[in-house]
Design an enzyme around this catalytic site. Structure first.
Site, PDB file in Angstrom:
ATOM      1  N   ARG A  92       0.860  -1.186   0.000  1.00 30.58           N
ATOM      2  CA  ARG A  92       0.000   0.000   0.000  1.00 30.58           C
ATOM      3  C   ARG A  92       0.897   1.237   0.000  1.00 30.58           C
ATOM      4  NH1 ARG A  92      -2.511   2.990   4.644  1.00 30.58           N
ATOM      5  NH2 ARG A  92      -4.038   4.318   3.628  1.00 30.58           N
ATOM      6  N   HIS A 136      -2.551  10.998   0.835  1.00 31.70           N
ATOM      7  CA  HIS A 136      -2.007  10.757   2.183  1.00 31.70           C
ATOM      8  C   HIS A 136      -1.346  12.072   2.605  1.00 31.70           C
ATOM      9  CE1 HIS A 136      -0.566   7.389   5.028  1.00 31.70           C
ATOM     10  NE2 HIS A 136      -0.185   8.519   5.592  1.00 31.70           N
ATOM     11  N   GLU A 181      -6.980   8.621   6.413  1.00 28.80           N
ATOM     12  CA  GLU A 181      -7.169   9.294   7.698  1.00 28.80           C
ATOM     13  C   GLU A 181      -7.601  10.757   7.561  1.00 28.80           C
ATOM     14  OE1 GLU A 181      -3.651   8.727  10.064  1.00 28.80           O
ATOM     15  OE2 GLU A 181      -3.869   6.553  10.113  1.00 28.80           O
ATOM     16  N   ASN A 309      -7.524   2.058   9.951  1.00 35.07           N
ATOM     17  CA  ASN A 309      -6.202   2.176  10.576  1.00 35.07           C
ATOM     18  C   ASN A 309      -6.407   2.174  12.082  1.00 35.07           C
ATOM     19  OD1 ASN A 309      -5.281   2.480   8.006  1.00 35.07           O
ATOM     20  ND2 ASN A 309      -4.488   4.567   8.270  1.00 35.07           N
ATOM     21  N   TYR A 311      -4.400   2.063  15.916  1.00 33.31           N
ATOM     22  CA  TYR A 311      -3.171   2.154  16.715  1.00 33.31           C
ATOM     23  C   TYR A 311      -3.409   2.036  18.211  1.00 33.31           C
ATOM     24  CZ  TYR A 311      -0.673   3.419  12.507  1.00 33.31           C
ATOM     25  OH  TYR A 311      -0.106   3.376  11.252  1.00 33.31           O
ATOM     26  N   GLU A 382      -3.618  -0.005   8.160  1.00 31.71           N
ATOM     27  CA  GLU A 382      -2.420   0.363   8.926  1.00 31.71           C
ATOM     28  C   GLU A 382      -2.565  -0.150  10.346  1.00 31.71           C
ATOM     29  OE1 GLU A 382      -1.175   4.476   9.185  1.00 31.71           O
ATOM     30  OE2 GLU A 382      -1.591   4.782   7.059  1.00 31.71           O
TER      31      GLU A 382
HETATM   32  O1  IFM Z   1       2.918   7.601   9.993  1.00 31.30           O
HETATM   33  C1  IFM Z   1       1.540   7.657  10.170  1.00 31.30           C
HETATM   34  C2  IFM Z   1       0.827   7.478   8.847  1.00 31.30           C
HETATM   35  O2  IFM Z   1       1.246   8.391   7.909  1.00 31.30           O
HETATM   36  C3  IFM Z   1      -0.655   7.636   9.053  1.00 31.30           C
HETATM   37  N1  IFM Z   1      -1.140   6.794  10.107  1.00 31.30           N
HETATM   38  C4  IFM Z   1      -0.439   6.802  11.346  1.00 31.30           C
HETATM   39  C5  IFM Z   1       1.051   6.604  11.122  1.00 31.30           C
HETATM   40  C6  IFM Z   1       1.802   6.640  12.466  1.00 31.30           C
HETATM   41  O3  IFM Z   1       1.629   7.876  13.072  1.00 31.30           O
END
Ligand code: IFM
Length: 477
Positions: A92, A136, A181, A309, A311, A382
């Protein structure tokens, strides 16, 4: 027996069972143009908002910029060979808008498109499925100069750009993501201003969010017109939002932040409406006069896939009643209208970003999207972690990052078992890169990059991930 959804402690061999993913599960890794390409002034590329922002003193840690980054622009062949060596089934990447359409309007830049044609051909030649993201975060600076995302016209410009890329690459790229995002573009870019273009105005942030989604909807239509067989989606960054206690004020704080972080995007994109409670929360920020008839129908143009995504989790509490003369929330905020909500830490392990490690949150997030919003195939586009890495004797033994991936893949598997149509997973990131306002000080890569020599060293996590892909799952430990 350890908790299957939390990472094994570093150095501890636990007794987790092997897990197999469904046949055809798409294993990949992700990057983004400004974070890795470099060659900022080559091949006809014009500046993006991130070039301007990173070259503005004080905006990025240590004054780092994406001018050279991982020099991927000049190392495309060896980087794709490395992906093949790791066994990636998909890659990706994002297209740099100002590289392929300098200035953000007008004709395509053949040299810019050619770079992506070569990249895609190289990927296909190695049997790696290209997964293309159109945006992005690198808006052409000249479009920011005439208003940026708070201006409605930017949405139309984005659709033109989508057509131009689809005309050039639509014959060889199957998977298309419009935005990565949009929360970050809107609320970090125009709210708190910690991301490019660095503006701080709550109403502009809300307008930007709307116009990003409008641009997305127009781009979906443009992509379908150019390539009816394309699989088109969008990627949102989602967080479970948990109240710090059962107190009604904390529960309400969680509702507000969930509205801004998640439902601001999920509802328009997948239901065609803004949540009423969110609009009420934002009433003191904007009257939503920027929303025109038909916008929400465009924004909710049907998709083929949804990218998530993930985290971490947000844990929040009600405003602190004693905070006055300590106006902690008066700084520019990425939570317009809810600036005073407090973000609470629970003391659980964190990554080098200070983000809490919370694998069960991935299960919650995927289940929520599926159960509350859509039956569409989902992809984790992600997921990953920054840790401080050390190169010792030419090796990087990143056990923390490996444990993070392990825990989150177990969570992804749990979501599949609970009925979520999860079809693939992209590790963030293939290689260390420019981590936005943190510059090169945070490393998310499975591959270590020495920014002086540009030597790449696959870390332990990369070798481990290659084995996961080979097995289509996780081995017993
Ligand atoms: O590096 C970033 C990415 O560009 C977008 N999502 C989160 C990642 C980590 O912060």
């Amino acid at each position: 027996m350890s908790n299957p959804a939390s990472p094994p402690a570093v150095g501890v061999v636990d007794d987790r069972p092997p897990l197999t993913f469904p046949p055809g599960f798409l294993w990949g890794a992700a990057t983004a143009a400004y974070q890795i390409e470099g060659a900022a002034a080559e091949g006809g590329r014009t500046p993006s908002i991130w070039d301007t922002f990173s070259h503005t003193p004080g905006r990025v840690v240590e004054g780092h910029t994406g001018d050279v980054a991982c020099d991927h622009y000049h190392r495309l062949g060896s980087d794709v060979a490395l992906m093949a060596e790791l066994g990636l089934r998909s890659y990706r990447f994002s297209v740099s808008w100002p590289r392929v359409q300098p200035g953000g309007t007008g004709p395509a830049n053949a040299e810019g498109l050619d770079f992506y044609r070569r990249l895609v051909d190289e990927l296909l030649g190695h049997g790696i499925e290209p997964w293309l993201t159109l945006y992005h975060w690198d808006l052409p600076q000249s479009l920011e100069d005439v208003g940026g995302w708070p201006a409605r016209d930017t949405a139309a410009r984005f659709a033109d750009y989508a057509t131009l890329v689809a005309d050039a690459l639509g014959d060889r790229v199957r998977y298309w993501t419009t935005l990565n995002e949009p929360w970050c573009s809107a609320f970090l870019g125009y709210g708190s201003g910690v991301h490019a273009p660095g503006r701080s105005d709550g109403a502009d942030a809300v307008r930007a969010g709307h116009h990003l989604m409008l641009g997305h909807g127009l781009a979906v239509q443009a992509l379908r017109a150019a390539r009816p067989t394309a699989e088109v989606g969008v990627t949102v960054n989602l967080y479970p939002v948990t109240p710090a206690s059962a107190a009604p004020a904390d529960v309400d704080a969680a509702r507000r932040i969930d509205g801004l972080a998640n439902r601001f995007f999920l509802d328009p994109l997948l239901r065609g409406s803004y949540p009423a409670d969110l609009m009420a929360d934002l009433a003191k920020v904007t009257d939503f006069g920027h929303v025109r008839d038909g916008d929400l129908a465009t924004i909710s143009t049907p998709l083929d896939v949804v990218g998530v995504n993930y985290y971490s989790r947000h844990v929040v509490a009600a405003p602190d009643p004693d905070a006055e003369p300590e106006p902690y929330w008066r700084a520019p905020s990425c939570w317009p209208g809810s600036e005073d909500v407090r973000f609470v830490t629970r003391g659980v392990p964190v990554t080098d970003m200070n983000w809490e490690i919370d694998a069960p949150g991935l299960v919650e997030t995927l289940r929520r999207v599926h159960e509350e919003y859509t039956d569409l195939p989902l992809y984790v586009t992600e997921n990953g972690s920054a840790f401080v890495d050390e190169v010792v004797d030419g090796r990087v033994d990143d056990t923390d990052r490996l444990a993070y991936f392990d825990a989150h893949l177990r969570a992804a598997h749990e979501a599949i078992e609970a009925g979520v149509p999860l079809r693939g997973y992209f590790a963030w990131s293939l290689m260390d890169n420019f981590e936005w306002a943190w510059g090169y000080t945070k490393r998310f890569g499975m591959v270590h990059v020495d920014y002086d020599s540009q030597v790449r060293i696959p870390k332990s996590s990369a070798r481990w991930y290659a084995e996961v892909i080979r097995r289509n799952g996780l081995a017993a430990q």
